[in-house]
Design an enzyme around this catalytic site. Structure first.
Site, PDB file in Angstrom:
ATOM      1  CD  GLU A 109       2.050  88.659  43.750  1.00  0.00           C
ATOM      2  OE1 GLU A 109       1.157  88.394  42.752  1.00  0.00           O
ATOM      3  OE2 GLU A 109       2.026  89.885  44.152  1.00  0.00           O
ATOM      4  CD  GLU A 113       3.682  94.667  46.938  1.00  0.00           C
ATOM      5  OE1 GLU A 113       3.262  94.605  45.916  1.00  0.00           O
ATOM      6  OE2 GLU A 113       3.775  94.768  48.124  1.00  0.00           O
ATOM      7  CD  GLN A 126       3.047  95.874  51.932  1.00  0.00           C
ATOM      8  OE1 GLN A 126       2.669  96.521  52.649  1.00  0.00           O
ATOM      9  NE2 GLN A 126       2.457  95.664  50.773  1.00  0.00           N
ATOM     10  CG  ASN A 128       1.371  90.696  50.925  1.00  0.00           C
ATOM     11  OD1 ASN A 128       1.111  89.794  52.088  1.00  0.00           O
ATOM     12  ND2 ASN A 128       0.325  91.395  50.412  1.00  0.00           N
ATOM     13  N   GLY A 204      -1.222 105.311  53.725  1.00  0.00           N
ATOM     14  CA  GLY A 204      -2.519 104.732  53.469  1.00  0.00           C
ATOM     15  C   GLY A 204      -3.052 105.071  52.379  1.00  0.00           C
TER      16      GLY A 204
END
Length: 290
Positions: A109, A113, A126, A128, A204
């Site tokens: 992947e 995001e 973000q 990843n 978080g």
């Protein structure tokens, strides 16, 4: 020194170079398609709206559901782009995603995001990668613009040599296919989604979605791609590694000099997290970090 002025000059220079190279240098131009030509809704049917004869798609998120769509075909390499405007307002906990992903276990992947925020705080972008099911390769950016105000172009280049994350044609992240480094090896589809990530996305996971501000709306348009369609062939992406595909050719095997300058500037000014330097996650950084 006026860094923003220099940055703007770099942006204009890079844009000219990319247009010149693709149109006049034979590197190729992305194919624009309407939503119905290349995509299907995968979930949240009632929360997906197709506009302007398929030139734009809006995803809606409320307490009952979000929504998502994916390409009809899977690819083994290519350049994939969309113009996106992410939800505005108090969007803490809401995630807007544009990514490539394989199906089944041990998936690969490549992610963009957008992590929502509240009280005028900026949205975080973000990036990843998951390789054979293993993620934890996050890099985060506070962009030089507000992604909720206007459409911006987000692109993913994936070829046998490198993965490049582009924002408005500016490379913000590069992942090289080098010896000993994990690299995508499975066909991937193009996907986009709007969903509730408030268990981790903002502060978080301390900031939860405030549903009184729903519906949250993400806008997508200009579905551009040039990819090696692997459907109907072996699942081996090696079939898509030929340099006859323009996105695999020499000019796309590394950043140009101007791209490299932009890349270094963006990362020095706008990146606020890099997994490679997070010693709480990795005492010894992964091989690709060196």
């Amino acid at each position: 020194m006026d860094y923003m002025r220099i940055f703007s000059v770099f942006v204009v220079t890079l844009w000219i170079i990319r247009v010149d190279a693709r149109v006049f240098g034979g590197r190729g131009i992305e194919k624009f398609v309407t939503f119905g030509q290349n995509y299907i809704v995968t979930w949240g049917q009632s929360h997906v709206s197709t506009l302007h004869s398929g030139e734009e798609v809006d995803l809606y998120m409320d307490q009952s559901s979000g929504g998502g769509f994916e390409s009809k075909d899977a690819y083994g390499s290519g350049l994939f782009e969309m113009r996106i405007k992410v939800p505005s307002g108090n969007t803490g906990g809401i995630v807007t995603a544009f990514y490539l992903t394989s199906k089944g276990g041990g998936h690969d992947e490549i992610d963009f995001e957008f992590l929502g925020n509240n009280n005028g705080k900026p949205v975080t972008l973000q990036t990843n990668l998951f390789l054979n099911g293993e993620g934890n390769r996050e890099e985060r950016f506070l962009l030089w613009f507000n992604p909720t105000k206007h459409y911006h172009t987000y692109g993913l280049l994936w070829n046998p040599y490198q993965i490049v994350f582009y924002v408005d044609n500016i490379p913000i992240r590069v992942y090289k296919n080098e010896n000993g480094v994990s690299y995508p090896s499975k066909p991937m589809q193009v996907e986009a989604s709007l969903w509730n990530g408030d268990d981790w996305a903002t502060d978080g996971g301390r900031t939860k979605v405030n549903w009184s501000y729903s519906p949250f709306i993400a806008h997508f348009r200009d579905f551009a791609l040039s990819g090696c369609n692997i459907d109907g062939r072996s699942n081996n992406v090696g079939a898509c590694e030929s340099s006859n595909y323009w996105w695999n050719a020499g000019n796309y095997q590394r950043l140009s000099g101007n791209e490299q300058k932009l890349y270094e500037h963006v990362r020095s000014k706008y990146m606020n997290y890099d997994y490679c330097t997070d010693r709480s996650k990795y005492q010894t950084p992964p091989r690709e970090c060196y």
